[in-house]
Design an enzyme around this catalytic site. Structure first.
Site, mmCIF file in Angstrom:
data_model
loop_
_atom_site.group_PDB
_atom_site.id
_atom_site.type_symbol
_atom_site.label_atom_id
_atom_site.label_comp_id
_atom_site.label_asym_id
_atom_site.label_seq_id
_atom_site.Cartn_x
_atom_site.Cartn_y
_atom_site.Cartn_z
ATOM 1 N N PRO A 16 35.027 0.629 16.813
ATOM 2 C CA PRO A 16 34.057 -0.224 16.118
ATOM 3 C C PRO A 16 34.408 -0.236 14.637
ATOM 4 O O PRO A 16 34.614 0.833 14.042
ATOM 5 C CB PRO A 16 32.713 0.471 16.365
ATOM 6 C CG PRO A 16 33.011 1.836 16.877
ATOM 7 C CD PRO A 16 34.436 1.867 17.333
ATOM 8 N N GLN A 70 27.832 -1.192 19.655
ATOM 9 C CA GLN A 70 27.497 0.083 19.012
ATOM 10 C C GLN A 70 26.214 -0.040 18.185
ATOM 11 O O GLN A 70 26.075 -0.985 17.396
ATOM 12 C CB GLN A 70 28.620 0.557 18.090
ATOM 13 C CG GLN A 70 28.349 1.996 17.637
ATOM 14 C CD GLN A 70 29.275 2.491 16.556
ATOM 15 O OE1 GLN A 70 29.357 1.899 15.488
ATOM 16 N NE2 GLN A 70 29.969 3.579 16.819
ATOM 17 N N CYS A 101 28.781 7.775 11.158
ATOM 18 C CA CYS A 101 29.055 6.924 9.993
ATOM 19 C C CYS A 101 28.758 7.657 8.690
ATOM 20 O O CYS A 101 27.657 8.159 8.488
ATOM 21 C CB CYS A 101 28.213 5.646 10.060
ATOM 22 S SG CYS A 101 28.565 4.589 8.655
ATOM 23 N N LYS A 141 29.560 8.314 19.468
ATOM 24 C CA LYS A 141 30.728 8.536 18.610
ATOM 25 C C LYS A 141 30.309 9.430 17.465
ATOM 26 O O LYS A 141 29.325 9.133 16.768
ATOM 27 C CB LYS A 141 31.240 7.180 18.100
ATOM 28 C CG LYS A 141 32.460 7.266 17.196
ATOM 29 C CD LYS A 141 33.101 5.892 17.070
ATOM 30 C CE LYS A 141 34.298 5.874 16.152
ATOM 31 N NZ LYS A 141 33.938 5.883 14.724
ATOM 32 N N GLY A 203 41.291 9.318 15.272
ATOM 33 C CA GLY A 203 41.634 9.783 13.935
ATOM 34 C C GLY A 203 43.122 9.901 13.730
ATOM 35 O O GLY A 203 43.782 10.716 14.369
ATOM 36 N N ASP A 204 43.645 9.003 12.862
ATOM 37 C CA ASP A 204 45.034 9.096 12.403
ATOM 38 C C ASP A 204 46.079 8.756 13.458
ATOM 39 O O ASP A 204 47.198 9.278 13.389
ATOM 40 C CB ASP A 204 45.342 10.495 11.850
ATOM 41 C CG ASP A 204 44.585 10.789 10.562
ATOM 42 O OD1 ASP A 204 43.870 9.884 10.087
ATOM 43 O OD2 ASP A 204 44.713 11.908 10.047
ATOM 44 N N ARG A 227 42.110 2.049 11.826
ATOM 45 C CA ARG A 227 42.831 1.447 10.702
ATOM 46 C C ARG A 227 44.184 0.858 11.088
ATOM 47 O O ARG A 227 44.589 -0.184 10.552
ATOM 48 C CB ARG A 227 42.989 2.485 9.581
ATOM 49 C CG ARG A 227 41.667 2.777 8.870
ATOM 50 C CD ARG A 227 41.739 4.038 8.063
ATOM 51 N NE ARG A 227 41.973 5.194 8.910
ATOM 52 C CZ ARG A 227 42.335 6.395 8.473
ATOM 53 N NH1 ARG A 227 42.518 6.583 7.183
ATOM 54 N NH2 ARG A 227 42.516 7.388 9.319
#
Ligand SMILES: Cc1cc2nc3c(=O)[nH]c(=O)nc-3n(C[C@H](O)[C@H](O)[C@H](O)COP(=O)(O)O)c2cc1C
Length: 323
Positions: A16, A70, A101, A141, A203-204, A227
């Protein structure tokens, strides 16, 4: 539940992404191979007040399934009513609850990651979401905790599992960690070992080989990409190819990225009309051209485009210019 009825092994999901994962972007990612996509986080308060902008964020087409909507919020009763509204009126494949968040606007109202500071509220909120959403599955999440001194992901995972949550995504950083440093994938492994429900690692992951490494190191059931997908929505196809064959596809060239941007712009025009769609497209164009030689000169021009033709001309110009 198989994560939104996904039968694929090692599924790769689109995260999301507020301001990014709208219908055109979800379609691009889904067509590229994302096994599940999500709307951006949507306010449970906005839903029960039937705010137009909030409701608009949740619209999706049947060609986008499987899809998750979400929700965020800090009031269990409101969350229950919002989840019921979503289940009865929109019927996505699942409802995801945002407990991670870090954005001030959300945290100030005790939503998002702030809930990780209050485990009783976490239990109430998730229980309420599960009740309201029934029979739709609810996932959640989270981050590892509010800050690095107070990791709570195992407790929160156990609470979630007890509350009837069907899968848990861990962005392996604390709220205080923002996007700095490296995500701590060992937390994903710990969570997977502690829970019976599926764990989605996040993550990453920036490349196909990162994705392979995350699956191998953590044992997670699926991974979620944020990302890296913003920079290159085709990454899902590359990752799936790598996971299935062990072979890495070549990185997309500048021309590949321009073609992708033009496809994206066409979807934006379909969704919002060409004028509004192209204006909304400007920020994505900035992301697409990251790393292009001479991007600095290209960017200001792309920030002024009004039509798809404008974009095409600037790209053609770029390809014809020697650098
Ligand atoms: C622009 C942007 C918007 C985001 N919006 C949301 C959101 O609406 N809900 C959410 O749970 N996480 C949101 N996130 C966090 C991502 O879903 C993801 O957890 C995070 O980017 C880490 O994954 P990555 O390393 O693959 O980017 C957002 C991240 C970015 C960069």
């Amino acid at each position: 539940m198989r994560l939104g009825n996904l039968n694929r092994s090692r599924p790769v999901l689109l995260a999301p992404l507020a301001g990014v994962s709208d219908r055109p972007f979800r379609l691009l990612a889904g067509r590229a191979g994302a096994a599940l996509t999500y709307t951006e986080m949507v306010s449970s308060e906005g839903i029960i007040r039937r705010q137009r902008r909030t409701l608009d964020l949740m619209r999706f087409g049947s060609d986008e399934r499987p899809i998750g909507i979400q929700l965020f919020g800090a009031n269990p009763e409101v969350m229950c009513r919002a989840a019921r509204f979503v289940a009865e009126n929109l019927n996505p494949d699942l409802i995801d609850i945002n407990l991670g968040c870090p954005v001030k606007k959300v945290v100030r109202k005790s939503g998002g990651a702030a809930i990780l500071k209050d485990l009783a509220l976490t239990a109430d909120l998730l229980g309420a979401a599960v009740d309201g959403a029934s029979p739709l599955p609810v996932t959640a999440k989270i981050r590892t905790g509010w800050d690095d001194n107070s990791p709570v992901y195992i407790e929160v995972g156990q609470i979630a599992e007890k509350s009837g949550v069907k899968a848990l995504t861990l962005h392996a950083r604390s709220r205080a960690g923002g996007y700095g440093g490296e995500a701590d994938w060992s937390a994903i492994k710990d969570l997977k070992e502690a829970l019976g429900i599926p764990v989605i690692g996040n993550g990453d992951v920036f490349s196909a080989s990162d994705a392979g490494r995350m699956f191998a190191r953590t044992g997670c059931d699926a991974i979620m990409i944020g990302r890296a997908a913003i920079r290159n929505p085709l990454i899902f196809g590359h990752i799936n190819h790598f996971l299935q064959t062990g072979a890495l596809l070549p990185e997309p060239t500048a021309r590949d990225k321009m073609d992708m941007a033009l496809r994206h712009a066409a979807l934006m025009a379909e969704q919002y009309g060409e004028e509004r769609g192209t204006v909304r497209m400007r920020k994505y164009l900035g992301w697409y051209i990251r790393g292009f030689p001479g991007a600095g000169k290209l960017r200001p021009r792309l920030l002024q485009v009004d039509t798809i033709d404008d974009i095409r001309c600037i790209f053609d110009d770029y390809c014809l210019t020697d650098r």
